[in-house]
Design a protein around this motif. Structure first.
Motif, PDB file in Angstrom:
ATOM      1  N   GLN A  35      -0.849 -28.303 -38.790  1.00  0.00           N
ATOM      2  CA  GLN A  35      -0.389 -29.536 -39.437  1.00  0.00           C
ATOM      3  C   GLN A  35       0.649 -30.242 -38.569  1.00  0.00           C
ATOM      4  OE1 GLN A  35       0.993 -28.468 -43.349  1.00  0.00           O
ATOM      5  NE2 GLN A  35      -1.038 -27.909 -44.090  1.00  0.00           N
ATOM      6  N   LEU A  36       1.566 -29.465 -37.978  1.00  0.00           N
ATOM      7  CA  LEU A  36       2.611 -30.032 -37.125  1.00  0.00           C
ATOM      8  C   LEU A  36       2.012 -30.685 -35.880  1.00  0.00           C
ATOM      9  CD1 LEU A  36       5.675 -30.361 -36.641  1.00  0.00           C
ATOM     10  CD2 LEU A  36       5.633 -28.175 -35.451  1.00  0.00           C
ATOM     11  N   ILE A  37       1.042 -30.026 -35.279  1.00  0.00           N
ATOM     12  CA  ILE A  37       0.398 -30.563 -34.078  1.00  0.00           C
ATOM     13  C   ILE A  37      -0.352 -31.854 -34.397  1.00  0.00           C
ATOM     14  CG2 ILE A  37      -1.374 -30.131 -32.324  1.00  0.00           C
ATOM     15  CD1 ILE A  37      -0.621 -27.076 -32.694  1.00  0.00           C
ATOM     16  N   ASN A  38      -1.094 -31.851 -35.489  1.00  0.00           N
ATOM     17  CA  ASN A  38      -1.836 -33.054 -35.886  1.00  0.00           C
ATOM     18  C   ASN A  38      -0.897 -34.198 -36.264  1.00  0.00           C
ATOM     19  OD1 ASN A  38      -4.540 -32.155 -35.519  1.00  0.00           O
ATOM     20  ND2 ASN A  38      -4.390 -30.944 -37.388  1.00  0.00           N
ATOM     21  N   LYS A  39       0.225 -33.861 -36.884  1.00  0.00           N
ATOM     22  CA  LYS A  39       1.227 -34.875 -37.221  1.00  0.00           C
ATOM     23  C   LYS A  39       1.799 -35.486 -35.944  1.00  0.00           C
ATOM     24  CE  LYS A  39       5.571 -35.480 -39.770  1.00  0.00           C
ATOM     25  NZ  LYS A  39       6.634 -34.778 -40.571  1.00  0.00           N
ATOM     26  N   HIS A  40       2.063 -34.647 -34.954  1.00  0.00           N
ATOM     27  CA  HIS A  40       2.576 -35.106 -33.656  1.00  0.00           C
ATOM     28  C   HIS A  40       1.596 -36.073 -33.004  1.00  0.00           C
ATOM     29  CE1 HIS A  40       4.103 -34.899 -29.512  1.00  0.00           C
ATOM     30  NE2 HIS A  40       2.894 -34.553 -29.142  1.00  0.00           N
ATOM     31  N   ARG A  41       0.316 -35.753 -33.057  1.00  0.00           N
ATOM     32  CA  ARG A  41      -0.695 -36.598 -32.428  1.00  0.00           C
ATOM     33  C   ARG A  41      -0.858 -37.928 -33.164  1.00  0.00           C
ATOM     34  NH1 ARG A  41      -5.392 -32.281 -30.408  1.00  0.00           N
ATOM     35  NH2 ARG A  41      -3.987 -31.108 -29.039  1.00  0.00           N
ATOM     36  N   ASN A  67      -5.703 -38.444 -24.681  1.00  0.00           N
ATOM     37  CA  ASN A  67      -6.606 -37.328 -24.382  1.00  0.00           C
ATOM     38  C   ASN A  67      -5.874 -35.996 -24.562  1.00  0.00           C
ATOM     39  OD1 ASN A  67      -8.681 -39.129 -23.545  1.00  0.00           O
ATOM     40  ND2 ASN A  67      -7.686 -39.332 -21.553  1.00  0.00           N
ATOM     41  N   TYR A  68      -6.480 -35.106 -25.314  1.00  0.00           N
ATOM     42  CA  TYR A  68      -5.867 -33.806 -25.565  1.00  0.00           C
ATOM     43  C   TYR A  68      -6.856 -32.668 -25.295  1.00  0.00           C
ATOM     44  CZ  TYR A  68      -2.495 -36.494 -28.385  1.00  0.00           C
ATOM     45  OH  TYR A  68      -1.559 -37.388 -28.822  1.00  0.00           O
ATOM     46  N   TYR A  69      -6.290 -31.528 -24.938  1.00  0.00           N
ATOM     47  CA  TYR A  69      -7.062 -30.292 -24.948  1.00  0.00           C
ATOM     48  C   TYR A  69      -7.300 -29.888 -26.405  1.00  0.00           C
ATOM     49  CZ  TYR A  69      -6.016 -29.180 -19.998  1.00  0.00           C
ATOM     50  OH  TYR A  69      -5.921 -29.178 -18.633  1.00  0.00           O
ATOM     51  N   PRO A  70      -8.303 -29.064 -26.672  1.00  0.00           N
ATOM     52  CA  PRO A  70      -8.429 -28.480 -28.015  1.00  0.00           C
ATOM     53  C   PRO A  70      -7.182 -27.650 -28.338  1.00  0.00           C
ATOM     54  CG  PRO A  70     -10.438 -28.139 -26.751  1.00  0.00           C
ATOM     55  CD  PRO A  70      -9.416 -28.666 -25.782  1.00  0.00           C
ATOM     56  N   ILE A  71      -6.792 -27.634 -29.585  1.00  0.00           N
ATOM     57  CA  ILE A  71      -5.629 -26.839 -30.007  1.00  0.00           C
ATOM     58  C   ILE A  71      -5.931 -25.352 -29.806  1.00  0.00           C
ATOM     59  CG2 ILE A  71      -4.196 -26.178 -31.982  1.00  0.00           C
ATOM     60  CD1 ILE A  71      -4.703 -29.009 -33.093  1.00  0.00           C
ATOM     61  N   ASP A  72      -4.987 -24.645 -29.238  1.00  0.00           N
ATOM     62  CA  ASP A  72      -5.112 -23.199 -29.031  1.00  0.00           C
ATOM     63  C   ASP A  72      -3.751 -22.567 -29.321  1.00  0.00           C
ATOM     64  OD1 ASP A  72      -5.510 -20.603 -28.246  1.00  0.00           O
ATOM     65  OD2 ASP A  72      -6.418 -21.092 -26.311  1.00  0.00           O
ATOM     66  N   LEU A  73      -3.662 -21.870 -30.444  1.00  0.00           N
ATOM     67  CA  LEU A  73      -2.381 -21.301 -30.864  1.00  0.00           C
ATOM     68  C   LEU A  73      -1.943 -20.096 -30.028  1.00  0.00           C
ATOM     69  CD1 LEU A  73      -2.572 -21.666 -34.747  1.00  0.00           C
ATOM     70  CD2 LEU A  73      -1.581 -23.213 -33.046  1.00  0.00           C
ATOM     71  N   LYS A  74      -2.776 -19.696 -29.090  1.00  0.00           N
ATOM     72  CA  LYS A  74      -2.342 -18.686 -28.113  1.00  0.00           C
ATOM     73  C   LYS A  74      -1.137 -19.210 -27.335  1.00  0.00           C
ATOM     74  CE  LYS A  74      -3.771 -16.834 -23.619  1.00  0.00           C
ATOM     75  NZ  LYS A  74      -4.883 -16.687 -22.655  1.00  0.00           N
ATOM     76  N   TYR A  75      -1.072 -20.522 -27.166  1.00  0.00           N
ATOM     77  CA  TYR A  75      -0.001 -21.143 -26.399  1.00  0.00           C
ATOM     78  C   TYR A  75       1.129 -21.642 -27.297  1.00  0.00           C
ATOM     79  CZ  TYR A  75      -3.251 -20.676 -22.580  1.00  0.00           C
ATOM     80  OH  TYR A  75      -4.115 -20.144 -21.640  1.00  0.00           O
ATOM     81  N   ARG A  76       1.151 -21.159 -28.499  1.00  0.00           N
ATOM     82  CA  ARG A  76       2.308 -21.334 -29.386  1.00  0.00           C
ATOM     83  C   ARG A  76       3.007 -19.982 -29.385  1.00  0.00           C
ATOM     84  NH1 ARG A  76       3.712 -20.532 -34.872  1.00  0.00           N
ATOM     85  NH2 ARG A  76       5.073 -22.159 -35.696  1.00  0.00           N
ATOM     86  N   VAL A 202      -3.489 -26.713 -22.798  1.00  0.00           N
ATOM     87  CA  VAL A 202      -3.302 -27.284 -24.135  1.00  0.00           C
ATOM     88  C   VAL A 202      -2.383 -28.492 -24.022  1.00  0.00           C
ATOM     89  CG1 VAL A 202      -3.705 -25.187 -25.513  1.00  0.00           C
ATOM     90  CG2 VAL A 202      -1.422 -25.653 -24.596  1.00  0.00           C
ATOM     91  N   GLY A 203      -2.261 -29.218 -25.115  1.00  0.00           N
ATOM     92  CA  GLY A 203      -1.399 -30.391 -25.100  1.00  0.00           C
ATOM     93  C   GLY A 203      -2.116 -31.602 -24.544  1.00  0.00           C
TER      94      GLY A 203
END
Length: 210
Positions: A35-41, A67-76, A202-203
């Motif tokens: 939700q936080l990532i989508n809100k940021h975008r 342009n974004y990479y797909p979200i990957d929570l490995k990098y959170r 990511v990002g």
């Protein structure tokens, strides 16, 4: 014997409940992170469509999103923050001749694929004077995607003065400096200590080829 059987059943049930609660908590944390990532975008999209957009007029007319990479929570990642005291002011290089003053405020240490990395965290005496930015810090960094899929100069992460040493670094939230969209901007270049020897896929990706 009946007592032992009941104890074993009770112990197994306790472990199962503990696992279930832990799984549910982790799942909730992941949902909140998404939700936080989508809100940021969405916030970025709104800003880039707005009156103070950094885009050149010709790019703004045909702008449909970043342009974004797909979200990957490995990098959170879970990280440890360490405050560094009595650091001197220094002039950070930028994409122009401008040399803004920064100070190293601290360091964050984290692991990706069982390898530990450290990034320096910086504070701008000028920016911290602005209302709402009193606790503002930032982490400029480079990685092995720069110049290929991401902006060659590097990308940034926003950071706030933490209340404890345990912090979260979410590279899904990393973004391009304004100079990647418009050469009229002057943007800090990540210092040498913040050059990561790995790819961070990511990002935000490169806006367009220059």
């Amino acid at each position: 014997m009946r007592f032992l059987k009941n104890f074993k059943k009770s112990g197994a049930l306790t472990l199962l409940l503990a696992f279930s609660f832990a799984f549910a908590a982790a799942q909730q944390q992941d949902e909140e992170a998404l939700q936080l990532i989508n809100k940021h975008r969405k916030k970025q999209y709104k800003e880039f469509k707005g009156s103070e957009s950094p885009l050149l007029p010709k790019d703004k007319k045909r702008f449909k999103g970043l342009n974004y990479y797909p979200i990957d929570l490995k990098y959170r990642v879970q990280a440890k923050f360490r405050r560094t005291e009595n650091e001197p002011l220094f002039k950070m290089k930028t994409t122009t001749t401008r040399l803004p003053e920064y100070t190293k405020y601290g360091e964050v240490t984290f692991s990706i694929d069982s390898t530990s990395y450290t990034l320096e965290v910086y504070q701008s005496p000028e920016i911290m004077k602005r209302p709402g930015y009193e606790d503002y810090l930032f982490i400029p960094f480079t990685d092995l995607t720069n110049g290929e899929e991401t902006y060659e100069v590097g990308r940034y992460l926003e950071f706030r003065i933490p209340k404890s040493e345990d912090v979260i670094i979410d590279f899904n939230l990393c973004y391009n400096p304004y100079c990647s969209y418009n050469p009229n901007y002057s943007c800090p270049i990540p210092p040498a200590p913040n050059q990561l020897p790995i790819a961070i896929p990511v990002g935000e990706k490169k806006f367009k080829d220059h």
